[in-house]
Enzyme design. Structure first.
Site, PDB file in Angstrom:
ATOM      1  N   GLY A  46       0.841  -1.195   0.000  1.00 60.28           N
ATOM      2  CA  GLY A  46       0.000   0.000   0.000  1.00 60.28           C
ATOM      3  C   GLY A  46       0.869   1.235   0.000  1.00 60.28           C
ATOM      4  N   GLN A  51       2.860   9.979   1.598  1.00 58.57           N
ATOM      5  CA  GLN A  51       4.160   9.297   1.602  1.00 58.57           C
ATOM      6  C   GLN A  51       5.053   9.704   0.437  1.00 58.57           C
ATOM      7  OE1 GLN A  51       2.330   5.177   2.258  1.00 58.57           O
ATOM      8  NE2 GLN A  51       4.304   5.032   3.308  1.00 58.57           N
ATOM      9  N   CYS A  97       5.955  -0.258   7.159  1.00 56.31           N
ATOM     10  CA  CYS A  97       5.566   0.930   6.404  1.00 56.31           C
ATOM     11  C   CYS A  97       6.754   1.361   5.555  1.00 56.31           C
ATOM     12  CB  CYS A  97       5.171   2.046   7.370  1.00 56.31           C
ATOM     13  SG  CYS A  97       4.652   3.561   6.543  1.00 56.31           S
ATOM     14  N   LEU A  98       6.499   1.684   4.302  1.00 57.58           N
ATOM     15  CA  LEU A  98       7.592   2.099   3.410  1.00 57.58           C
ATOM     16  C   LEU A  98       8.262   3.381   3.908  1.00 57.58           C
ATOM     17  CD1 LEU A  98       5.993   1.354  -0.083  1.00 57.58           C
ATOM     18  CD2 LEU A  98       7.739   0.014   1.124  1.00 57.58           C
ATOM     19  N   HIS A 139      -4.472   1.039   7.518  1.00 51.25           N
ATOM     20  CA  HIS A 139      -3.124   1.629   7.623  1.00 51.25           C
ATOM     21  C   HIS A 139      -2.985   2.822   6.652  1.00 51.25           C
ATOM     22  CE1 HIS A 139       1.485   1.046   7.808  1.00 51.25           C
ATOM     23  NE2 HIS A 139       1.294   1.918   6.847  1.00 51.25           N
ATOM     24  N   GLU A 140      -3.419   2.624   5.416  1.00 49.94           N
ATOM     25  CA  GLU A 140      -3.276   3.693   4.417  1.00 49.94           C
ATOM     26  C   GLU A 140      -4.223   4.860   4.713  1.00 49.94           C
ATOM     27  OE1 GLU A 140      -0.715   3.512   2.687  1.00 49.94           O
ATOM     28  OE2 GLU A 140      -0.363   1.399   3.092  1.00 49.94           O
ATOM     29  N   HIS A 143      -2.732   7.174   7.113  1.00 47.17           N
ATOM     30  CA  HIS A 143      -1.742   8.095   6.538  1.00 47.17           C
ATOM     31  C   HIS A 143      -2.396   9.401   6.091  1.00 47.17           C
ATOM     32  CE1 HIS A 143       2.138   6.115   6.429  1.00 47.17           C
ATOM     33  NE2 HIS A 143       1.656   5.019   5.876  1.00 47.17           N
TER      34      HIS A 143
HETATM   35 NI    NI Z   1       2.588   3.165   5.759  1.00 50.41          NI
END
Ligand code: NI
Length: 180
Positions: A46, A51, A97-98, A139-140, A143
């Site tokens: 995701g 991000q 998480c990226l 999760h997304e 963000h």
């Molecule tokens: Ni993340």
């Protein structure tokens, strides 16, 4: 398509609330395509607008194909999401998480959710997701409100460094600075 630069968690943009998407045109499509490509080359499941420094309410998600989930194995572009229902049933599961490379944690999420959103062309959609995809969506969606998965972890034993074999991959060191 282009791979965008992913911001790390100490970037203040990751703590801001993203704004609703108002214009559904070729630029949004381009953004969505870039986000899918960026997510895939980063081996993520995701990626949310903030991000990559885009403070708009858009995220993409794609989980590996699972036999028992017909929604797995395909990419989703979700615009202006609103979670309309959350199951009482909760489930703990592993997340990374990226924007926080080198860390994993155990996060409690709703087992299933219903969302109202728009497609990349602006068409209204309603979706019911459960299991891992519901976890990714939550999760997304977080963000978009400046929330990171580590914010949900109160017990430090539920957040750990991933053992890397000194492959030179970047690890976000300043994890304690993220405490809210
Ligand atoms: Ni993340």
């Amino acid at each position: 398509m282009a791979v965008r630069k992913i911001l790390y968690a100490d970037n203040p943009k990751l703590r801001q609330k993203a704004k609703k998407v108002k214009v559904f045109g070729p630029q949004l499509r381009q953004l969505a395509n870039d986000m899918i490509e960026t997510m895939r080359v980063s081996n993520g499941v995701g990626l949310a607008g903030p991000q990559i420094g885009v403070l708009q309410r858009i995220f993409v998600a794609e989980i590996p194909e699972e036999d028992d989930d017909p929604l797995s194995g395909k990419p989703f572009v979700i615009v202006n999401p609103e979670i309309t229902k959350r199951s009482a049933e909760m489930e703990e599961g592993q997340e990374g998480c990226l924007s926080i490379p080198g860390w994993l944690g155990e996060v409690n999420r709703h087992h299933s959710i219903e969302i109202k959103a728009r497609t990349v062309t602006g068409k209204p959609i309603k979706m019911k997701v459960s299991g891992f995809l519901a976890r990714v969506f939550q999760h997304e969606n977080d963000h978009l409100d400046g929330i990171l998965f580590v914010d949900h972890i109160k017990d430090p034993e539920k957040l750990w460094r991933v053992q890397t074999e000194d492959d030179g991959s970047y690890v976000f060191e300043d994890i304690n600075a993220l405490a809210v």
